[in-house]
Design a protein around this motif. Structure first.
Motif, short mmCIF file in Angstrom:
data_model
loop_
_atom_site.label_atom_id
_atom_site.label_comp_id
_atom_site.label_asym_id
_atom_site.label_seq_id
_atom_site.Cartn_x
_atom_site.Cartn_y
_atom_site.Cartn_z
N TYR A 194 1.72 -39.73 27.03
CA TYR A 194 3.06 -39.48 26.48
C TYR A 194 3.94 -38.96 27.60
O TYR A 194 3.50 -38.15 28.43
N ARG A 195 5.18 -39.42 27.62
CA ARG A 195 6.17 -38.89 28.56
C ARG A 195 7.50 -38.73 27.82
O ARG A 195 8.00 -39.66 27.20
N PHE A 196 8.07 -37.54 27.88
CA PHE A 196 9.30 -37.23 27.16
C PHE A 196 10.48 -37.94 27.80
O PHE A 196 10.61 -37.97 29.04
N GLU A 197 11.35 -38.50 26.96
CA GLU A 197 12.55 -39.19 27.44
C GLU A 197 13.79 -38.36 27.12
O GLU A 197 13.88 -37.76 26.04
N PRO A 198 14.77 -38.29 28.03
CA PRO A 198 15.95 -37.44 27.83
C PRO A 198 16.71 -37.75 26.54
O PRO A 198 17.29 -36.84 25.93
N LYS A 199 16.73 -38.98 26.08
CA LYS A 199 17.48 -39.30 24.87
C LYS A 199 16.91 -38.62 23.64
O LYS A 199 17.60 -38.49 22.62
N TRP A 200 15.66 -38.19 23.71
CA TRP A 200 15.06 -37.52 22.57
C TRP A 200 15.51 -36.08 22.43
O TRP A 200 15.12 -35.40 21.48
N ASN A 248 11.38 -28.72 28.03
CA ASN A 248 10.69 -30.01 27.97
C ASN A 248 10.99 -30.91 29.16
O ASN A 248 10.61 -32.09 29.13
N PHE A 249 11.64 -30.38 30.16
CA PHE A 249 11.94 -31.19 31.34
C PHE A 249 10.63 -31.68 31.98
O PHE A 249 9.73 -30.89 32.29
N GLY A 250 10.52 -32.99 32.16
CA GLY A 250 9.32 -33.55 32.77
C GLY A 250 8.07 -33.43 31.92
O GLY A 250 6.94 -33.48 32.45
N ARG A 271 5.24 -29.46 32.03
CA ARG A 271 6.61 -29.39 31.52
C ARG A 271 7.32 -28.23 32.20
O ARG A 271 6.69 -27.39 32.83
N GLY A 272 8.67 -28.19 32.01
CA GLY A 272 9.45 -27.06 32.48
C GLY A 272 10.40 -27.42 33.59
O GLY A 272 10.09 -28.23 34.46
N LEU A 273 11.59 -26.81 33.55
CA LEU A 273 12.61 -27.03 34.58
C LEU A 273 12.61 -25.87 35.57
O LEU A 273 12.28 -26.04 36.74
N PHE A 274 12.99 -24.68 35.11
CA PHE A 274 13.02 -23.52 36.00
C PHE A 274 11.62 -22.93 36.17
O PHE A 274 11.21 -22.59 37.28
N THR A 275 10.89 -22.79 35.06
CA THR A 275 9.51 -22.35 35.10
C THR A 275 8.62 -23.52 34.71
O THR A 275 8.63 -23.96 33.57
N THR A 276 7.88 -24.05 35.66
CA THR A 276 7.00 -25.17 35.37
C THR A 276 5.66 -24.65 34.86
O THR A 276 5.16 -23.61 35.31
#
Length: 535
Positions: free
Chosen positions: A212-218, A295-297, A313-318
């Motif tokens: 599974y890979r999260f998509e930005p449109k979701w 949920n980034f990445g 997952r994670g943007l600032f804190t992965t």
């Protein structure tokens, strides 16, 4: 060569070559010596401690001003120096080491404490990298061995070593003690619990299979869950409390007062409508921003041997979380009413070794709010079969009546109270309108609960679905059943119904198949118990 075969004198040349393709990669301090964390933590500890001590430093500043004498500025300076020294001492007093059986962490200055995790009982390994850690190339490894045990947290390993350590812990093997392997059985699997077995650190170089890979449109699904409302409520509560404490309300501003007066002239309903729209806008914005950050990445993968699930997952804190598949007891598809209305759902793992706190719940998320079809596909891939998404068995007319009764009766009592209160307050017409709407909503709720109620046995899993406002579908591994309980309340006995609760030792305390006919409950209980006894 199979994954469980180990090198020994009895292996042929081909097996030796296969094993040499996966050389052992022990941690740097595997010799058993105590080591400190990376020295770059000396740059992080002071900032972290200063952030925690901000209220104390502000208090020292005001105390110094009140005492006067021209030296008030020294108070926060001295406090900052002490806080920085405390952070530096934290690094000097924290050591760790690896032994063949344990990972040990020693902390404390005046009172030393040692925390250990057995390497053969590791259930979860989390690798997180907050923003400060990422700037200096470090990460934090949290090693958990069970829901009741305190995890070992190595805060300050090089990022590359943290990733390798996670792979080594979860892909470790066991080698038999010398002279314990039969030479003619060189190709047989090794018993993991054999006496004298010792762990061997093994690296993992193969790329994961992406499930599974999260998509930005979701991200558009984010405002449809309850998390968005909770986040917005907490933020708005803190904001209003801060404004009130600092007396920042613009009560003397004539423009604001004139606007408030014009709003009052529009009527109560207009004010409520405008406030509701503003609140929904804030909730949606905060939910989308929060989902984008957390949920980034977001990626769910499984190693090529099928032993471990990896989440990143994670943007600032992965954060990188690993779950052993042998600890997996099923999955749960959550579909709150708003998310369901727009075709969305989220997927969580039912796994042993997790406590029931909020942080553990976040770590168990296999897929955040996404299209329902994608969630079902991901869940079936994790379970290795077409378990989710199929038709379920209905529970009959008695269960349907009970769904309506449990919705309509409480709503009717509240509706009568509204009408009585409206009569005494002189608002009988609005009260009757609200009462009628409440009863109609309860009828629709009962109909929805009856529609979604069902269960099925698919392959080696029990699928059970219930609820409406917070509907969930759980797929439970029957081979992992720990206990089965049949519950009958007073009203269930009168209706000839029963609920079967299956306990797995993971996730919630039990998962219920609600309001089955008595004979169906007995059949399901006998089937689950017989299957558990055949293990």
């Amino acid at each position: 060569m199979s994954d469980d075969q180990q090198p020994d004198a009895g292996l042929d040349d081909t097996a030796r070559q296969d094993h040499q393709s996966l050389p052992p990669t022990p941690p740097q301090n595997d010799a058993g010596e105590w080591s400190r964390l990376d020295p770059r933590m000396l740059l992080i500890h002071p900032f972290r401690e200063i952030g925690r001590a901000i209220p104390l430093l502000v208090g020292a500043l005001f105390a110094g001003r009140n005492l006067g004498g021209g030296t008030g500025w020294l108070w926060p300076v001295v406090g900052t120096v002490l806080v920085v020294l405390f952070g530096v001492l934290r690094w000097f007093t924290t050591t760790y080491r690896f032994t063949p059986e344990h990972i040990q962490l020693r902390t404390g200055l005046f009172e030393r404490s040692t925390l250990a995790a057995a390497t053969d009982k590791v259930r979860t390994v989390d690798v997180t990298a907050p923003l400060l850690h990422r700037l200096v190339g470090l990460a934090t490894v949290e090693i958990g061995t069970g829901a009741g045990d305190k995890p070992v947290k190595l805060d300050g390993l090089p990022a590359s070593e943290a990733a390798r350590l996670r792979a080594d812990l979860l892909q470790r093997r066991r080698t038999p003690a010398p002279n314990s392997l039969e030479h003619e059985g060189a190709g047989s699997d090794t018993d993991e619990n054999a006496e004298g077995a010792v762990p061997q650190w093994v690296s993992k170089d193969e790329a994961d299979e992406v499930l599974y890979r999260f998509e930005p449109k979701w991200l558009l699904y984010a405002p449809l869950g309850l998390a968005g409302f909770a986040t917005a409520g907490a933020v708005l509560g803190v904001l209003f409390q801060t404004v009130d404490q600092l007396n920042l309300w613009p009560s003397d501003d004539s423009a604001v007062n004139d606007s408030w007066t014009r709003a009052e002239n529009l009527g109560v309903f207009a004010i409520i409508a405008v406030a509701g729209l503003l609140f929904l806008a804030v909730v949606s914005l905060l939910a989308v921003v929060g989902a984008a950050i957390s949920n980034f990445g977001f990626t769910l993968g499984r190693d090529v041997h099928g032993r471990t699930l990896h989440l990143q997952r994670g943007l600032f804190t992965t954060r990188s979380t690993s779950l052993e598949t042998q600890r997996l007891r099923g999955v749960e598809v959550q579909r709150p009413i708003l998310l369901r209305r727009f075709g969305g759902a989220r997927l969580t793992a039912i796994v042993t070794g997790f406590s029931l706190d909020a942080d553990a719940g976040q770590r168990a998320v296999l897929a955040p709010s996404s299209p329902y079809e994608r969630i079902v596909q991901t869940g079936n891939t994790v379970l290795r079969g077409d378990i989710l998404g199929g038709p379920l068995r209905r529970h009959g007319s008695a269960a349907t009546r009970r769904r309506y009764i449990r919705s309509i009766v409480p709503a009717s009592v509240l509706a009568v109270g509204l009408v009585v209160g409206g009569h005494f307050l002189g608002r009988i017409v609005p009260a009757i309108v609200l009462a009628v709407l409440l009863v109609l909503a309860s009828i629709l709720l009962g109909r929805s609960r009856a529609h979604w109620l069902g269960h099925a046995v698919v392959d080696d899993h029990l699928v059970t679905r219930s609820g409406s406002l917070a509907m969930s579908t759980a797929a439970l591994d029957l081979d992992a059943t720990a206990a089965v309980t049949v519950r009958r309340s007073f009203f269930q006995r009168r209706a000839g119904l029963a609920s079967v609760e299956v306990a797995l030792g993971a996730g919630r305390q039990g998962y219920r198949v609600t309001d089955l006919a008595d004979h169906s409950a007995e059949e399901l209980t006998a089937f689950v118990v017989n299957r558990a006894m055949r293990r």
